[in-house]
Design an enzyme around this catalytic site. Structure first.
Site, PDB file in Angstrom:
ATOM      1  N   LYS A   1       1.008  -1.222   0.113  1.00 57.54           N
ATOM      2  CA  LYS A   1       0.073   0.085  -0.050  1.00 57.54           C
ATOM      3  C   LYS A   1       1.145   1.247   0.444  1.00 57.54           C
ATOM      4  CE  LYS A   1      -3.804  -2.035   0.785  1.00 57.54           C
ATOM      5  NZ  LYS A   1      -4.890  -1.752  -0.451  1.00 57.54           N
TER       6      LYS A   1
ATOM      7  N   LYS B   1     -13.472  -7.652  -8.319  1.00 60.29           N
ATOM      8  CA  LYS B   1     -13.822  -8.415  -7.080  1.00 60.29           C
ATOM      9  C   LYS B   1     -14.741  -9.716  -7.531  1.00 60.29           C
ATOM     10  CE  LYS B   1     -11.822  -5.055  -3.346  1.00 60.29           C
ATOM     11  NZ  LYS B   1     -11.103  -4.919  -4.138  1.00 60.29           N
TER      12      LYS B   1
HETATM   13 MG   LIG Z   1      -6.896  -2.124  -4.317  1.00 61.95          MG
END
Ligand SMILES: [Mg+2]
Length: 307
Positions: A141, A246
């Site tokens: 991240k 997703k």
């Molecule tokens: Mg992501």
């Protein structure tokens, strides 16, 4: 009308450590396992694993929907699950798809997974651990610390990334355009960077298109394409880069498959912190679509149990 016997159960899985997301703290994953049984007593499972802050229904809405179904459901009724219940569409849709396949083809295929590194400098120590476990794609991240600090950690991290491995940098929409350009610039000479994920806010698709044309480093959109509607909208607005999908909240699996195939989308499949039931369904879909990029399903470290 062909009907299926229907049962469901709600599960609650505490995370080993609550997940901190840009939407707050997530301590317990709640979802629903459904079972459809056909006239020959063949049963297949499906999973409903909503993430409301990513644009899906809430768990309460999903439970409500399961309650009103009753003990039986037809194929037609499954096809009529409304678009504002995308996790239900996926759960029922994948169980239905499994029932229509020969029993031996419903086993989940094997795929390369991407391993999630902890944020900040902790990634440097964790990377060799994941390498040891056989991962060759990693995600880290960014947009969490001041950019100069992050860049310094990144340089150290790159020294430990094996020569044939890939690193994905996920900004979760948190970069300014200047910071995004800085990351695209410093990564452009580095072939081990697979892509920068969601550098800008979800609605800033036009700027992402401009940056993708200007820099060598590939860009992937995630939050911008979280639901089926948004995948279609991003395509219509001209996005031709990578789509992080997703499947667990992208609605009916057959509709997603059709769109991805029709437009030859470059896709990465990613988890919604589902159990093995939802993961198996997503992997079958990835296999049907011949997805070649590593999947973002390396989540076994997040729970103590083994569902
Ligand atoms: Mg992501």
């Amino acid at each position: 009308m062909k009907g299926y016997q229907f049962t469901y159960s709600v599960y609650r899985r505490p995370f080993r450590q609550p997940l901190t997301t840009s939407h707050g703290t997530w301590a317990i994953r709640e979802g629903i396992i459904i079972q459809l049984t056909d006239a020959n007593s063949r049963a297949e499972l499906g999973e409903i694993a909503p993430i409301p802050w990513f644009g899906s229904e809430s768990i309460d809405r999903a439970i409500e929907w399961c309650q009103q179904v009753g003990d039986n459901i037809t194929k037609d009724k499954i096809h009529l699950i409304p678009d504002d219940l995308p996790a239900c569409q996926f759960g029922f849709g994948s169980a239905l798809t499994a029932l229509e396949l020969p029993p031996t083809s419903t086993l989940a295929p094997k795929f390369d997974l991407s391993g999630l590194l902890p944020t900040g400098a902790a990634a440097i120590a964790q990377l060799p651990v994941l390498v040891q476990r056989g991962y060759s794609t990693f995600k880290w991240k960014i947009g969490v610390l001041p950019i100069a600090q992050e860049e310094a950690i990144w340089r150290q991290l790159m020294m430990a990334v094996p020569i044939d491995a890939k690193l994905r940098l996920d900004a979760n929409g948190g970069l300014t355009q200047t910071a995004a350009e800085r990351w695209l610039e410093i990564c452009s000479s580095e072939a081990r960077i697979e892509f920068i994920e969601q550098p800008l806010a979800p609605e800033e698709i036009e700027i992402a298109i401009e940056l993708a044309a200007k820099y060598h480093t590939p860009i992937a959109l995630d939050e911008s394409v979280a639901t089926f509607d948004r995948i279609q909208a991003a395509y219509a607005r001209g996005w031709r880069g990578i789509y992080v999908i997703k499947p667990g909240i992208a609605g009916f699996p057959w509709r997603l498959a059709k769109f991805v195939t029709q437009h030859q989308l470059d896709v990465v499949f990613s988890a919604v912190m589902e159990t093995k039931v939802g993961t198996a369904a997503a992997l079958r879909l990835a296999s049907d679509l011949k997805v070649t990029r590593s999947l973002g399903f390396g989540v076994e470290d997040w729970f103590d149990d083994d569902m």
